[in-house]
Scaffold this active site. Structure first.
Site, short mmCIF file in Angstrom:
data_model
loop_
_atom_site.label_atom_id
_atom_site.label_comp_id
_atom_site.label_asym_id
_atom_site.label_seq_id
_atom_site.Cartn_x
_atom_site.Cartn_y
_atom_site.Cartn_z
N SER A 25 0.82 -1.22 0.00
CA SER A 25 0.00 0.00 0.00
C SER A 25 0.86 1.27 0.00
CB SER A 25 -0.90 0.02 1.23
OG SER A 25 -1.57 1.26 1.28
N SER A 72 -9.44 -1.36 3.22
CA SER A 72 -9.39 -1.74 1.81
C SER A 72 -9.77 -3.21 1.72
CB SER A 72 -8.00 -1.43 1.23
OG SER A 72 -8.08 -1.53 -0.17
N LYS A 76 -13.95 -3.76 2.50
CA LYS A 76 -14.72 -2.56 2.11
C LYS A 76 -16.24 -2.75 2.23
CE LYS A 76 -11.68 -0.02 -0.98
NZ LYS A 76 -11.54 0.57 -2.32
N ASN A 97 -14.36 3.06 2.22
CA ASN A 97 -12.90 3.00 2.32
C ASN A 97 -12.37 3.93 3.41
OD1 ASN A 97 -13.11 5.52 1.08
ND2 ASN A 97 -11.30 5.20 -0.18
N ASP A 112 -13.18 6.97 -3.16
CA ASP A 112 -12.57 6.67 -4.46
C ASP A 112 -13.22 7.48 -5.59
OD1 ASP A 112 -10.58 4.69 -3.82
OD2 ASP A 112 -12.21 3.31 -3.39
N GLY A 139 -14.73 -2.68 -7.87
CA GLY A 139 -14.36 -1.80 -6.77
C GLY A 139 -13.93 -0.41 -7.19
N VAL A 240 -8.40 4.02 -14.73
CA VAL A 240 -8.08 3.82 -13.30
C VAL A 240 -6.68 3.25 -13.13
CG1 VAL A 240 -10.44 3.55 -12.45
CG2 VAL A 240 -9.20 1.53 -13.26
N TYR A 242 -2.80 3.05 -13.09
CA TYR A 242 -1.70 4.03 -13.01
C TYR A 242 -0.34 3.36 -13.07
CZ TYR A 242 -2.18 2.77 -8.06
OH TYR A 242 -2.28 2.08 -6.88
P1 NAD Z 1 -12.58 -5.62 -9.30
O1 NAD Z 1 -12.10 -7.03 -9.34
O2 NAD Z 1 -13.48 -5.20 -8.20
O3 NAD Z 1 -13.35 -5.30 -10.67
C1 NAD Z 1 -12.79 -5.65 -11.91
C2 NAD Z 1 -13.68 -5.13 -13.04
O4 NAD Z 1 -12.97 -5.36 -14.25
C3 NAD Z 1 -15.02 -5.85 -13.20
O5 NAD Z 1 -15.99 -4.92 -13.66
C4 NAD Z 1 -14.71 -6.90 -14.26
O6 NAD Z 1 -15.86 -7.28 -14.98
C5 NAD Z 1 -13.76 -6.14 -15.13
N1 NAD Z 1 -12.83 -6.97 -15.90
C6 NAD Z 1 -11.88 -7.80 -15.43
N2 NAD Z 1 -11.20 -8.36 -16.45
C7 NAD Z 1 -11.73 -7.86 -17.59
C8 NAD Z 1 -11.47 -8.04 -18.95
N3 NAD Z 1 -10.49 -8.88 -19.38
N4 NAD Z 1 -12.21 -7.37 -19.85
C9 NAD Z 1 -13.18 -6.54 -19.45
N5 NAD Z 1 -13.49 -6.30 -18.16
C10 NAD Z 1 -12.77 -6.96 -17.24
O7 NAD Z 1 -11.27 -4.73 -9.35
P2 NAD Z 1 -11.16 -3.19 -8.96
O8 NAD Z 1 -10.92 -3.06 -7.50
O9 NAD Z 1 -12.31 -2.46 -9.56
O10 NAD Z 1 -9.80 -2.78 -9.67
C11 NAD Z 1 -9.75 -2.59 -11.07
C12 NAD Z 1 -8.48 -1.81 -11.41
O11 NAD Z 1 -8.58 -0.51 -10.88
C13 NAD Z 1 -7.18 -2.40 -10.88
O12 NAD Z 1 -6.21 -2.27 -11.89
C14 NAD Z 1 -6.86 -1.50 -9.71
O13 NAD Z 1 -5.47 -1.42 -9.48
C15 NAD Z 1 -7.39 -0.18 -10.20
N6 NAD Z 1 -7.78 0.75 -9.13
C16 NAD Z 1 -7.34 2.02 -9.25
C17 NAD Z 1 -7.71 2.95 -8.29
C18 NAD Z 1 -7.23 4.36 -8.41
O14 NAD Z 1 -7.37 5.13 -7.45
N7 NAD Z 1 -6.69 4.77 -9.53
C19 NAD Z 1 -8.55 2.58 -7.22
C20 NAD Z 1 -8.99 1.26 -7.16
C21 NAD Z 1 -8.59 0.34 -8.12
#
Ligand code: NAD
Length: 294
Positions: A25, A72, A76, A97, A112, A139, A240, A242
């Protein structure tokens, strides 16, 4: 006192982060840098906590009367029953969160989506009345959809893959259309496999957002867009992801002349929003960004 005895003393307030796995983290570094920079007497520590220990941990935080904490994954959603109240951001997202202790009452927030919207503002983008096409309903994507609708987005089209998340996409659309009384945002859901619908919805959108992990390890080098003719120069494209800082989607969007925004700002600003709830002060985000990422 003659000597520098460090930052911790008898009045230092603890802010915790409860999640597992936790070692990766960035939040402890971000918040402690900000506390130090502003001379605030807090310390932020991460603890390896899963669902089994969560209730005891919340009881402990109440007993210690801490100002607040973050949770987290995997906590959550599971934390909801242990809190006294949910702000709209958390109630409509179904996840928390950030917890703030207001005179002994633990209030849950989801920062978020706030971080996402605030980061757009920092880039000069006002979402009021705009249309967004969003991929995902997990998420990261859920709070983006919910908070954007709460903060004045006009229309949102959510595309989700035909997996366990499709029902959540339908649920998010129902919440935006039926439960958010103060919002006039209109939401629709589509299967991601429907490329004609994706093309049509992007064509009438101001913002296109990837809210999935596609583009990040283990899906690095992949994009939710296959046909880049869907992208046009006046479309704002956000991700999302980075890490890498420029995902495959953002590379495609830059080549098409779009204004692009990666997930770093969302991550920093979600922390800044929590920081503000706890301390009443603005996090020095630019300073944190320079210290941690440049
Ligand atoms: P999650 O597992 O809760 O959700 C994943 C989502 O992606 C679902 O909607 C799923 O259907 C979709 N998905 C997965 N594989 C796929 C594919 N091959 N094609 C199409 N859709 C697909 O995960 P999350 O917590 O939502 O995290 C998703 C991403 O967001 C991660 O890369 C995480 O690091 C990033 N994230 C970024 C921030 C930020 O502040 N920038 C915050 C949270 C998460």
């Amino acid at each position: 006192m003659k000597k520098d005895l460090g930052r911790i003393n008898g009045k230092t307030q603890l802010i915790g982060l409860f999640a597992t796995p936790i070692g990766h983290s960035l939040s402890p570094a971000m918040h402690n840098l900000a506390f130090k920079k502003l001379g605030l007497n807090y310390a932020y520590l991460a603890f390896e906590v899963g669902n089994e220990q969560l209730e005891d941990v919340v009881t402990g935080m109440r007993a210690l009367n801490v100002r607040g904490f973050n949770v987290s994954m995997p906590n959550k959603m599971n934390i909801l029953p242990y809190l006294d109240e949910l702000a709209d951001s958390a109630k409509f997202t179904g996840a928390v969160n950030t917890v703030v202790n207001e005179n002994g009452r633990l209030i849950g927030h989801s920062t978020d989506g706030m971080g996402y919207v605030r980061n757009l503002k920092e880039h000069g983008i006002d979402i009021t009345g705009k249309k967004m096409t969003l991929v995902g309903s997990g998420g990261a994507a859920t709070p983006i959809a919910i908070q954007s609708a709460l903060e004045g987005l006009g229309e949102i089209s959510i595309f989700a893959r035909n997996d366990a998340f499709f029902e959540k996409a339908e649920e998010n659309v129902r919440i935006i259309n039926e439960e958010m009384k103060g919002s006039s945002c209109k939401a629709k859901v589509f299967p991601l496999e429907d490329q004609d619908a994706l093309r049509a919805e992007i064509a009438s959108s101001d913002i296109f957002t990837n809210g999935t992990g596609v583009g990040m390890k283990p899906l690095e080098g992949l994009s939710v867009i296959e046909d880049t003719s869907m992208l046009r120069p006046d479309l704002i494209v956000t991700d999302v992801v980075y890490n890498p800082v420029t995902s495959k989607l953002l590379e495609q969007a830059q080549a098409a002349g779009c204004n692009t925004i990666n997930g770093l700002g969302m991550m920093l600003w979600q922390g800044a929003m929590a920081f503000e709830y706890w301390t009443g002060r603005e996090m020095p985000v630019q300073y944190i960004k320079e210290q941690m990422f440049e």
